[in-house]
Write an enzyme that holds these catalytic residues in place. Structure first.
Site, PDB file in Angstrom:
ATOM      1  N   ARG A 106       0.831  -1.021   0.299  1.00  0.00           N
ATOM      2  CA  ARG A 106       0.328   0.036   0.183  1.00  0.00           C
ATOM      3  C   ARG A 106       1.082   1.463   0.223  1.00  0.00           C
ATOM      4  O   ARG A 106       2.129   1.589   1.154  1.00  0.00           O
ATOM      5  CB  ARG A 106      -0.986   0.233   1.229  1.00  0.00           C
ATOM      6  CG  ARG A 106      -1.505   1.153   1.451  1.00  0.00           C
ATOM      7  CD  ARG A 106      -2.633   1.104   2.552  1.00  0.00           C
ATOM      8  NE  ARG A 106      -4.055   0.290   1.903  1.00  0.00           N
ATOM      9  CZ  ARG A 106      -5.312   0.986   2.215  1.00  0.00           C
ATOM     10  NH1 ARG A 106      -5.845   1.820   2.630  1.00  0.00           N
ATOM     11  NH2 ARG A 106      -6.095  -0.079   1.743  1.00  0.00           N
ATOM     12  N   HIS A 133      -7.576   1.127  -6.435  1.00  0.00           N
ATOM     13  CA  HIS A 133      -7.262  -0.247  -5.943  1.00  0.00           C
ATOM     14  C   HIS A 133      -7.952  -1.234  -6.299  1.00  0.00           C
ATOM     15  O   HIS A 133      -9.534  -1.003  -6.024  1.00  0.00           O
ATOM     16  CB  HIS A 133      -8.225   0.559  -5.053  1.00  0.00           C
ATOM     17  CG  HIS A 133      -8.251  -0.009  -3.200  1.00  0.00           C
ATOM     18  ND1 HIS A 133      -7.584  -1.082  -2.818  1.00  0.00           N
ATOM     19  CD2 HIS A 133      -9.590   0.756  -1.997  1.00  0.00           C
ATOM     20  CE1 HIS A 133      -8.177  -1.405  -1.668  1.00  0.00           C
ATOM     21  NE2 HIS A 133      -8.669  -0.302  -0.919  1.00  0.00           N
ATOM     22  N   GLN A 136     -10.293  -3.683  -3.873  1.00  0.00           N
ATOM     23  CA  GLN A 136     -11.492  -3.410  -3.448  1.00  0.00           C
ATOM     24  C   GLN A 136     -12.542  -3.784  -4.933  1.00  0.00           C
ATOM     25  O   GLN A 136     -13.670  -4.116  -4.185  1.00  0.00           O
ATOM     26  CB  GLN A 136     -11.359  -1.833  -3.090  1.00  0.00           C
ATOM     27  CG  GLN A 136     -13.054  -0.875  -2.886  1.00  0.00           C
ATOM     28  CD  GLN A 136     -13.033  -1.638  -1.842  1.00  0.00           C
ATOM     29  OE1 GLN A 136     -12.710  -1.258  -0.814  1.00  0.00           O
ATOM     30  NE2 GLN A 136     -14.311  -2.154  -1.367  1.00  0.00           N
ATOM     31  N   ASP A 221     -17.198   7.435  -2.662  1.00  0.00           N
ATOM     32  CA  ASP A 221     -15.824   7.566  -1.285  1.00  0.00           C
ATOM     33  C   ASP A 221     -15.601   8.473  -1.129  1.00  0.00           C
ATOM     34  O   ASP A 221     -16.406  10.257  -1.333  1.00  0.00           O
ATOM     35  CB  ASP A 221     -14.765   6.571  -2.656  1.00  0.00           C
ATOM     36  CG  ASP A 221     -13.314   6.693  -1.502  1.00  0.00           C
ATOM     37  OD1 ASP A 221     -13.441   6.267  -0.604  1.00  0.00           O
ATOM     38  OD2 ASP A 221     -12.650   6.439  -2.380  1.00  0.00           O
ATOM     39  N   CYS A 261     -16.496   2.558  -0.021  1.00  0.00           N
ATOM     40  CA  CYS A 261     -15.316   1.137   0.094  1.00  0.00           C
ATOM     41  C   CYS A 261     -15.225   1.330   1.610  1.00  0.00           C
ATOM     42  O   CYS A 261     -14.269   0.391   2.230  1.00  0.00           O
ATOM     43  CB  CYS A 261     -13.905   2.049  -0.502  1.00  0.00           C
ATOM     44  SG  CYS A 261     -13.310   2.959  -0.614  1.00  0.00           S
ATOM     45  N   ARG A 289     -13.934  -8.879   0.702  1.00  0.00           N
ATOM     46  CA  ARG A 289     -12.535  -8.409   0.738  1.00  0.00           C
ATOM     47  C   ARG A 289     -12.002  -9.343   1.331  1.00  0.00           C
ATOM     48  O   ARG A 289     -10.485  -9.645   1.019  1.00  0.00           O
ATOM     49  CB  ARG A 289     -12.080  -6.624   2.071  1.00  0.00           C
ATOM     50  CG  ARG A 289     -13.027  -5.711   1.960  1.00  0.00           C
ATOM     51  CD  ARG A 289     -12.191  -4.942   0.556  1.00  0.00           C
ATOM     52  NE  ARG A 289     -11.187  -5.145   0.179  1.00  0.00           N
ATOM     53  CZ  ARG A 289     -10.176  -4.267   0.570  1.00  0.00           C
ATOM     54  NH1 ARG A 289     -10.499  -3.059   0.853  1.00  0.00           N
ATOM     55  NH2 ARG A 289      -9.358  -4.622   0.619  1.00  0.00           N
TER      56      ARG A 289
HETATM   57  N1   CP Z   1     -11.801   0.094   1.760  1.00  0.00           N
HETATM   58  C1   CP Z   1     -10.073   0.123   2.304  1.00  0.00           C
HETATM   59  O1   CP Z   1      -9.439   0.176   1.781  1.00  0.00           O
HETATM   60  O2   CP Z   1     -10.176   0.446   3.480  1.00  0.00           O
HETATM   61  P1   CP Z   1      -8.850   0.432   4.582  1.00  0.00           P
HETATM   62  O3   CP Z   1      -8.219   1.383   3.735  1.00  0.00           O
HETATM   63  O4   CP Z   1      -9.144   0.601   5.939  1.00  0.00           O
HETATM   64  O5   CP Z   1      -7.829  -0.935   4.294  1.00  0.00           O
HETATM   65  N1  NVA Z   2      -9.722   6.909  -2.084  1.00  0.00           N
HETATM   66  C1  NVA Z   2      -9.229   6.455  -0.476  1.00  0.00           C
HETATM   67  C2  NVA Z   2      -9.556   5.305  -0.470  1.00  0.00           C
HETATM   68  C3  NVA Z   2      -9.958   4.116   1.051  1.00  0.00           C
HETATM   69  C4  NVA Z   2      -9.835   2.814   1.363  1.00  0.00           C
HETATM   70  C5  NVA Z   2      -7.774   6.944  -0.381  1.00  0.00           C
HETATM   71  O1  NVA Z   2      -7.592   6.262  -1.257  1.00  0.00           O
HETATM   72  O2  NVA Z   2      -7.766   7.827   0.969  1.00  0.00           O
END
Ligand code: CP
Ligand code: NVA
Length: 308
Positions: A106, A133, A136, A221, A261, A289
């Site tokens: 990540r 992502h 997701q 989102d 998400c 997930r």
């Molecule tokens: N939706 C998602 O990826 O959540 P987290 O940031 O908690 O992993």
């Molecule tokens: N768009 C958001 C998604 C989090 C799961 C971010 O990148 O923070």
């Protein structure tokens, strides 16, 4: 021990058939778990989770999932690794891939993630970058299928920022054959190159109602993603007409589903009434997930043994 040397950096790394196979397998794994049947298909396998950003769902799904499959996951915060003190991405990739069977990353820069993957000799999974992502979307598509059947030919409305999750929805429209209407404020639509990758089923508007009209699924989102915290206030003004509330939901198909998400900001991009309402499937999305990421791990780590 079999394994692929495939990466999962975006949905386009896999064929539609492979993606459908992973979703089918996720549903099998979910059924096994509901029956409390152990399924340890990855004994002795180890994955590393290299995270530069916060996470609840993605991290716990990979950690719990790997244990449920009989393997182990090591959480590696970039703050504690030598990469946080300047060790090059390339060297970190080489080091980790000599010791673990896959690396889940990540991070901020998608280009940095691609560089990591080029220097890793084991599969690399994108657990969220600034631009994609894909994990997701595995959960979101399987959640739609569980509730409503095939998503092919259906219409999905995306309301809000043309961000990483939106980009993965664009790829998903192509891979799974649904129509995607994106409503974003001027200047916040997805990048034209990603839009082009989505093909003809993807359209963009600045009017939320044009996107939501008759839609089978409505998704949103946060207005400011991780790394954009300093823009939060300005974005709250720019996006104030891009809230998924009951009035907007009422313009969708009567049996439309609502997804997010998470984490969500109730009262900003989505009203509490809608997020916690009867059409919302966000908690199923969360649970999926786990099942989809387990199926993804099996696909990447078992390779040709996957059917066994
Ligand atoms: N939706 C998602 O990826 O959540 P987290 O940031 O908690 O992993
Ligand atoms: N768009 C958001 C998604 C989090 C799961 C971010 O990148 O923070």
């Amino acid at each position: 021990m079999s394994s692929t040397n495939r990466d999962f950096l975006t949905l386009l790394d896999f064929s539609p058939e492979e993606l459908h196979g992973i979703l089918d397998r996720a549903r099998q794994l979910k059924a096994l778990r509901k029956e409390a049947l152990r399924h340890e298909s990855l004994p002795g396998r180890v994955i590393g989770l290299l995270f530069e950003k916060s996470s609840t769902r993605t991290r716990v799904a990979f950690e719990a999932g790997m244990v449920q499959l009989g393997g182990h996951a090591i959480f590696l915060s970039s703050r504690d690794l030598q990469i946080g003190r300047g060790e090059p991405i390339e060297d970190t990739a080489r080091v980790l891939s000599r010791m673990v069977d896959a690396v889940v990353v990540r991070t901020y820069s998608h280009e940095g993630l691609e560089r990591f993957a080029r220097h890793s000799s084991v599969p690399v999974i994108n657990a969220l970058s600034d631009t994609h992502h894909p994990c997701q979307l595995l959960a979101d598509v399987v959640t739609y299928i569980e509730h409503r059947g095939s998503i092919e030919g259906r219409t999905v409305a995306w309301i809000g920022d043309g961000n990483n999750v939106c980009n993965s929805f664009i790829h998903a429209a192509r891979c799974f054959g649904f129509f995607l209407r994106i409503a974003s404020p001027p200047g916040h639509a997805p990048h034209p190159q990603v839009l082009a990758e989505g093909g003809e089923r993807v359209s963009v508007t600045t009017a939320p109602r044009d996107a939501s009209d008759g839609a089978d699924l409505i998704v949103t989102d946060v207005w400011a993603s991780m790394g954009q915290e300093e823009e939060q206030q300005a974005r709250a003004e720019t996006f104030s007409n891009y809230r998924v509330d009951q009035r907007l939901l009422d313009t969708c198909s009567p049996d439309a589903l609502v997804m997010h998400c998470l984490p969500a900001h109730r009262g900003e991009e989505i009203s509490a009434e809608v997020l916690d309402g009867l059409q919302s499937v966000v908690w199923d999305e969360v649970e999926n997930r786990l099942h989809t990421q387990k199926a993804l791990l099996e696909f990447l780590l078992r390779g040709e043994d996957s059917d066994a």
